[in-house]
Scaffold this motif. Structure first.
Motif, short mmCIF file in Angstrom:
data_model
loop_
_atom_site.label_atom_id
_atom_site.label_comp_id
_atom_site.label_asym_id
_atom_site.label_seq_id
_atom_site.Cartn_x
_atom_site.Cartn_y
_atom_site.Cartn_z
N GLY A 321 -8.17 76.21 45.58
CA GLY A 321 -9.48 75.58 45.75
C GLY A 321 -9.74 75.23 47.20
O GLY A 321 -10.85 75.45 47.71
N LEU A 322 -8.74 74.70 47.88
CA LEU A 322 -8.88 74.36 49.29
C LEU A 322 -9.05 75.61 50.15
O LEU A 322 -9.88 75.65 51.06
N ILE A 323 -8.27 76.63 49.84
CA ILE A 323 -8.34 77.88 50.61
C ILE A 323 -9.69 78.56 50.43
O ILE A 323 -10.31 79.03 51.39
N PHE A 327 -12.29 79.64 53.32
CA PHE A 327 -12.51 81.04 53.70
C PHE A 327 -13.47 81.79 52.78
O PHE A 327 -13.83 82.94 53.08
N GLY A 328 -13.87 81.21 51.67
CA GLY A 328 -14.75 81.88 50.72
C GLY A 328 -13.97 82.48 49.57
O GLY A 328 -12.85 82.96 49.73
N ARG A 329 -14.58 82.46 48.38
CA ARG A 329 -13.89 82.96 47.19
C ARG A 329 -13.66 84.47 47.24
O ARG A 329 -12.60 84.97 46.85
N ARG A 330 -14.66 85.20 47.71
CA ARG A 330 -14.52 86.66 47.76
C ARG A 330 -13.38 87.05 48.69
O ARG A 330 -12.56 87.91 48.36
N GLU A 446 -19.99 86.60 48.28
CA GLU A 446 -20.01 86.25 49.70
C GLU A 446 -21.31 85.55 50.06
O GLU A 446 -21.31 84.56 50.82
N ILE A 447 -22.42 86.02 49.53
CA ILE A 447 -23.71 85.41 49.84
C ILE A 447 -23.77 83.98 49.32
O ILE A 447 -24.21 83.06 50.03
N ARG A 448 -23.30 83.76 48.10
CA ARG A 448 -23.35 82.42 47.51
C ARG A 448 -22.40 81.47 48.22
O ARG A 448 -22.62 80.26 48.24
N ASP A 449 -21.28 81.98 48.75
CA ASP A 449 -20.38 81.14 49.52
C ASP A 449 -20.96 80.81 50.89
O ASP A 449 -20.54 79.85 51.48
#
Length: 449
Positions: A321-323, A327-330, A446-449
């Motif tokens: 979760g922290l990572i 850096f983003g989920r994708r 990526e867009i949502r992040d």
């Protein structure tokens, strides 16, 4: 973060659609406020109880079912037969989602959740009462398959929308953190199931274990489901929870409509976490079967090592979760898919490397699993518009389990037994490649992040 809804406490009953004829909901009203921590607790409790049922069956498929239900086959063949029935739940799960979405549409969320969890607990407890093959012959195997399908249908029907609600209400920079909360249920469920079986193996003679001892964890699973049901209903039955779901359009959508309009997102979402779902069974179920079949090592001691690995997986789920927020989920999922692909190359060396190699495989595998699986929920639901998210998240999760995990123990054991452990590497590598291919198309993450 604060999630709250406010309404006029003095308004007449007819002005609140959720108060009409809904006594149970009014009992749980807490001044129109739902704390995010309550949603998180509901998510963790719900998922932990489901995974406990899941892993009780999975472990029994290795330790018990080949002897009790397939005594006519060799130990390897009996385990492969058990793994075949193991996959039935994942095949039935999408059907359960469709059926119970209709039940929710016709009746209520509470009715759907109650019926699903009682079906899950009843199917699980029913396995505890099954006669052996020696007592009932082939009918015992048929009943086992039917109850396993019942578990799958119930798991599909137990979707409550809590993870989606949590994700939708998460702050922009904390989505990775909230996405991982529900995933904690997997290592918690595994630790409980493995610990219970390890205890039974330690304390019972082999004959007692196969006569009655193996049945006890299935009874415990039913009790845990009852507790989880009330914990989740306490939240789901509140008018403010219903109001939040309505505001976010988290309602069942027509399956045909969502398949036509969101088919691309369903496929991409299912494949995006393929590496994680493939690894899921390759560090939990498959190595246990390999130890039982091809090692003199104590099974209970190996379960203890897996429990340690699951504890580390809990830590790595939290770390994911922290990572992901950094850096983003994708990006996180893509990097983990690469690392899982690299890890796949070492499977033969580690699994044939004695106790040290086996332990290292478990420890590293569980850490990678926690980091990747911790964000699998984000990959499942991020692409869907709000009105499709409730059903889309459930169906995508079903497809991810079906494609990535349903046949993993069967395929991995069959390939390794007949062709060598190198083919397990190729199987896991194919999952990593599939994830990377899907993530390259999944720009919405990526867009949502």
């Amino acid at each position: 973060m604060s999630i709250s809804t406010h309404y006029d406490q003095t308004a007449p009953a007819e002005e609140s659609p959720h108060s009409i004829g809904n006594g149970p909901r009014n009992i749980n009203t807490r001044d129109g406020h739902i704390d995010p921590g309550e949603i998180a607790i509901g998510v963790v409790i719900g998922r932990a109880s489901e995974y406990f049922d899941f892993f009780v069956y999975a472990i029994a498929s290795v330790l018990v079912f080949p002897t009790v239900f397939f005594p006519f086959a060799s130990r390897l063949e009996g385990t492969l037969y058990a793994f075949t029935i193991f996959s039935f739940a994942f095949i039935a799960r999408p059907l359960g989602t469709v059926i119970f979405m209709e039940i929710q549409r016709r009746f209520s969320r509470e009715a759907k959740l109650t019926l699903a969890l009682f079906l899950l607990g009843g199917s699980t407890a029913g396995i505890a009462f099954l006669p052996s093959h020696a007592q009932l012959g082939t009918t015992a195997i048929v009943l086992l398959a039917v109850l396993r399908c019942g578990q799958g249908v119930a798991l599909g029907g137990s979707w409550d929308g809590l993870p989606s609600l949590l994700a939708l209400n998460a702050p922009q920079n904390r989505r990775g953190w909230y996405a991982m909360l529900g995933q904690l249920g997997a290592p918690i469920g595994f630790i409980l199931a493995a610990g219970l079986f390890a205890y039974m193996l330690y304390t019972l003679a082999p004959q007692d274990f196969f006569d009655w001892g193996w049945r006890y964890p299935f009874f415990v699973a039913f009790a845990i489901n009852v507790v989880a049901l009330f914990a989740r209903l306490r939240l789901v039955s509140t008018p403010e929870y219903s109001r939040l779901l309505d505001e976010r359009e988290l309602e069942p959508a027509n399956v045909v409509e969502i398949t036509r309009s969101q088919g691309r997102n369903l496929v991409i979402g299912a494949l995006a976490a393929l590496a994680s779902y493939a690894l899921f069974h390759l560090v939990t179920v498959f190595p246990l079967s390999w130890i039982v079949l091809y090692s003199d090592r104590s099974v209970s001691q190996f379960l203890e090592v897996q429990m340690i690995g699951a504890g580390l997986a809990m830590c790595s789920v939290v770390a994911s979760g922290l990572i992901a927020d950094r850096f983003g989920r994708r990006t996180t999922l893509a990097v983990l898919a690469v690392l899982i692909g690299i890890f796949s190359a070492f499977v033969p060396m580690l699994m044939s490397g004695g106790i040290f190699g086996e332990n290292l495989f478990i420890i590293v595998g569980f850490i990678l699993l926690g980091l990747s699986y911790g964000q699998a929920a984000g990959a499942v639901s991020a692409n869907f518009p709000a009105r499709y998210r409730y059903t889309g998240a459930a169906l995508t999760s079903d497809l991810a389990w079906l494609v990535g995990a349903a046949f993993a123990p069967l395929v991995a054991l069959g390939l390794s037994a007949h062709f060598g452990l190198g083919y397990v590497s190729l199987y896991l590598l194919s999952g990593a490649v599939g994830s990377l291919a899907a993530l390259s198309l999944n720009r919405a993450l990526e867009i949502r992040d």
